[in-house]
Enzyme design. Structure first.
Site, PDB file in Angstrom:
ATOM      1  N   LEU A 152       0.820  -1.216   0.000  1.00  0.00           N
ATOM      2  CA  LEU A 152       0.000   0.000   0.000  1.00  0.00           C
ATOM      3  C   LEU A 152       0.851   1.264   0.000  1.00  0.00           C
ATOM      4  CD1 LEU A 152      -0.226   1.649   2.927  1.00  0.00           C
ATOM      5  CD2 LEU A 152      -1.561  -0.331   3.551  1.00  0.00           C
ATOM      6  N   CYS A 180       9.902   4.631   3.092  1.00  0.00           N
ATOM      7  CA  CYS A 180      10.013   3.353   2.370  1.00  0.00           C
ATOM      8  C   CYS A 180      11.088   3.361   1.288  1.00  0.00           C
ATOM      9  CB  CYS A 180       8.663   2.989   1.768  1.00  0.00           C
ATOM     10  SG  CYS A 180       7.376   2.912   3.011  1.00  0.00           S
ATOM     11  N   ARG A 223       9.014  11.734   7.234  1.00  0.00           N
ATOM     12  CA  ARG A 223      10.265  10.958   7.259  1.00  0.00           C
ATOM     13  C   ARG A 223      11.009  11.160   5.930  1.00  0.00           C
ATOM     14  NH1 ARG A 223       8.232   5.076   8.558  1.00  0.00           N
ATOM     15  NH2 ARG A 223       6.455   5.894   7.408  1.00  0.00           N
TER      16      ARG A 223
HETATM   17  C1  UGA Z   1       5.907   3.245  -1.576  1.00  0.00           C
HETATM   18  C2  UGA Z   1       5.399   2.282  -2.659  1.00  0.00           C
HETATM   19  O1  UGA Z   1       4.824   3.050  -3.726  1.00  0.00           O
HETATM   20  C3  UGA Z   1       4.341   1.322  -2.089  1.00  0.00           C
HETATM   21  O2  UGA Z   1       3.928   0.406  -3.090  1.00  0.00           O
HETATM   22  C4  UGA Z   1       4.975   0.576  -0.914  1.00  0.00           C
HETATM   23  O3  UGA Z   1       4.032  -0.302  -0.309  1.00  0.00           O
HETATM   24  C5  UGA Z   1       5.435   1.592   0.126  1.00  0.00           C
HETATM   25  O4  UGA Z   1       6.405   2.477  -0.472  1.00  0.00           O
HETATM   26  C6  UGA Z   1       6.071   0.818   1.254  1.00  0.00           C
HETATM   27  O5  UGA Z   1       7.128   0.218   1.039  1.00  0.00           O
HETATM   28  O6  UGA Z   1       5.477   0.731   2.332  1.00  0.00           O
HETATM   29  P1  UGA Z   1       4.943   5.467  -0.432  1.00  0.00           P
HETATM   30  O7  UGA Z   1       6.263   5.563   0.267  1.00  0.00           O
HETATM   31  O8  UGA Z   1       3.686   5.653   0.345  1.00  0.00           O
HETATM   32  O9  UGA Z   1       4.808   4.040  -1.151  1.00  0.00           O
HETATM   33  O10 UGA Z   1       4.957   6.585  -1.570  1.00  0.00           O
HETATM   34  P2  UGA Z   1       5.072   6.668  -3.169  1.00  0.00           P
HETATM   35  O11 UGA Z   1       3.766   7.041  -3.735  1.00  0.00           O
HETATM   36  O12 UGA Z   1       5.761   5.478  -3.731  1.00  0.00           O
HETATM   37  O13 UGA Z   1       6.050   7.944  -3.300  1.00  0.00           O
HETATM   38  C7  UGA Z   1       7.372   7.880  -2.781  1.00  0.00           C
HETATM   39  C8  UGA Z   1       8.107   9.157  -3.069  1.00  0.00           C
HETATM   40  O14 UGA Z   1       8.397   9.263  -4.457  1.00  0.00           O
HETATM   41  C9  UGA Z   1       7.389  10.442  -2.687  1.00  0.00           C
HETATM   42  O15 UGA Z   1       8.298  11.322  -2.055  1.00  0.00           O
HETATM   43  C10 UGA Z   1       6.935  11.015  -4.024  1.00  0.00           C
HETATM   44  O16 UGA Z   1       6.822  12.408  -4.001  1.00  0.00           O
HETATM   45  C11 UGA Z   1       8.075  10.571  -4.918  1.00  0.00           C
HETATM   46  N1  UGA Z   1       7.716  10.489  -6.348  1.00  0.00           N
HETATM   47  C12 UGA Z   1       6.717   9.658  -6.767  1.00  0.00           C
HETATM   48  C13 UGA Z   1       8.419  11.257  -7.271  1.00  0.00           C
HETATM   49  O17 UGA Z   1       9.355  12.013  -6.901  1.00  0.00           O
HETATM   50  N2  UGA Z   1       8.075  11.162  -8.590  1.00  0.00           N
HETATM   51  C14 UGA Z   1       7.089  10.349  -9.028  1.00  0.00           C
HETATM   52  O18 UGA Z   1       6.837  10.314 -10.252  1.00  0.00           O
HETATM   53  C15 UGA Z   1       6.398   9.575  -8.103  1.00  0.00           C
END
Ligand code: UGA
Length: 413
Positions: A131, A240, A309
């Protein structure tokens, strides 16, 4: 699980959190969760700090954080191990312990050996969680896949049937422990790779006059590549992606496979560099930062979350503050967690107050309410109408035609 009709007992050793849940208060922000909990039958969901309360349960989900260790890249498994040992104490024969935590490959097998010695009649499954924060409910109720790692296919059947009842249409993969553990870290490593890849292209774009957003649109139109997670900007943060790629690197080193994952080391550096590039761009605009006001829009690591975080937004705000600027940070939900982490910064829950008199505005977390701001109106509040779009989501034409100078990484604006 409780909203689907199961009887759930949630245990945490943090008595403050449990006390809040017992007063129907969710101690963090997740869209829709408070509303969902209010609909759940009270008898279906109880909260406790006492492991003996869960001794009668058929399934024990271990949903424990595995943060980066303080002294290295590896994951800190102490909290998970402690919870596992507490559950072993009370688990009844025939029950299943289900690991949801993200762990270094090999952990589940190690746990299974321990379990087998004292409780051979209790099963262990590894069922990684995919998730996303901000989408937790939808991702839980409609996941795009379910992975169950077990020693044998038969040992996975009970949990597989449990999930088949809830989500019959969702692809379910039954694997060995190592595959299940690796699916999770490989998925996060791949997502981090996509983001860092596009941020590497952003560095090239900066040097050549190309536009990384159009580049992402054009390569993403190829469905073998896809546009998702090609959002260039200040990079990934949170609890994460950053720590998972580092833990993966640490595990690869232990396995003698440093070369196989060498690229992840590079992608971690690209990701950190995006924050440095953002600060450099701000400084170029501000000149000497002393006495200048910087309005920071966003503190959370991503929108729809109050999680700070490893937040790129907060790190950039902190760096500009350390360099002497007067930084005021706004966030719709994360001010409390941000102030707890970095108390030196000035925080405001008013966008107007944050922007008033600003010499530079930094848009660092793409909450929709920032995207919906009327640049014509807020222009009157700031001292200098210059905005850095750290997430490449603001409508450039709209802002520029309202008289703003728009800055971004890797964009020919
Ligand atoms: C991530 C994974 O997407 C989940 O599938 C996983 O379960 C989770 O880690 C985990 O290991 O528990 P999350 O950390 O909630 O989820 O957030 P994401 O939506 O993946 O975004 C992570 C980071 O990447 C954010 O800082 C976001 O701003 C950045 N991001 C995302 C970008 O810089 N560019 C993008 O195109 C997409």
């Amino acid at each position: 699980m409780a909203s689907l009709g199961h009887e759930v007992i949630a245990v945490d050793i943090d008595s403050q959190k449990i006390a809040l849940f017992n007063q129907d208060v969710v101690p963090f922000f997740e869209p829709g969760l408070t509303e969902l909990l209010s609909k759940v039958k009270k008898s279906n969901l109880t909260f406790s700090t006492n492991f003996s309360d869960i001794s009668e349960c058929d399934i024990h989900f271990l949903c424990i954080g595995t943060p980066q260790s303080e002294d290295g890249l590896q994951a800190d498994l102490r909290a998970l191990e402690s919870a596992f040992n507490s559950v072993i104490e009370i688990a009844q024969p025939g029950s299943i312990i289900v690991g949801k935590s993200t762990v270094p490959v090999g952990t589940a097998e190690r746990f299974a050996v321990t379990l087998n010695k004292s409780h051979p009649e209790v099963l262990l499954n590894w069922n990684p969680e995919f998730l996303r924060e901000g989408h937790a409910i939808a991702d839980t109720l409609k996941p795009n896949r379910i992975v169950i790692g077990a020693r044998t296919e038969q040992e996975a059947e009970k949990l597989a049937n449990f999930y088949r009842e809830i989500s019959p249409e969702v692809p379910l993969f039954i694997t060995n422990f190592a595959t299940a553990e690796l699916v999770k870290v490989a998925a996060n490593a791949f997502l981090a790779t996509k983001i860092s890849f596009i941020n590497a292209m952003s560095e090239v774009a900066d040097a050549t006059g190309a536009d990384v957003s159009l580049l992402a649109d054009a390569i993403g139109a190829d469905d073998r590549i896809g546009r998702k997670f090609l959002g260039a900007g200040i990079g990934f943060g949170g609890g994460c992606l950053p720590k998972d790629i580092r833990a993966f690197l640490a595990r690869a080193d232990e396995l003698g496979l440093s070369e196989s994952l060498q690229f992840l080391r590079e992608f971690d550096l690209i990701n950190q560099r995006a924050r440095v590039r953002a600060v450099a761009m701000a400084l170029k605009e501000l000149g000497a930062p002393k006495g200048k006001k910087v309005a920071v829009l966003g503190a959370a690591f991503k929108p729809d979350s109050d999680d700070v975080r490893d937040s790129p937004a907060l790190e950039i705000a902190e760096t500009l503050h350390t360099l002497g600027a007067h930084v005021v940070v706004h966030d719709p939900r994360a001010l409390e967690s941000a102030a707890e982490k970095i108390p030196e910064l000035t925080y405001s829950n008013s966008i107007e107050e944050t922007l008033t008199g600003a010499d530079l505005t930094m848009h660092l977390t793409e909450w929709t309410n920032y995207r919906d701001l009327d640049p014509m109106i807020i222009r009157k509040l700031v001292n200098i109408p210059t905005i850095f779009d750290g997430r490449n989501v603001l409508d450039a034409t709209k802002w520029q035609s309202a008289g703003w100078k728009l800055l971004a990484l890797g964009r020919a604006l």
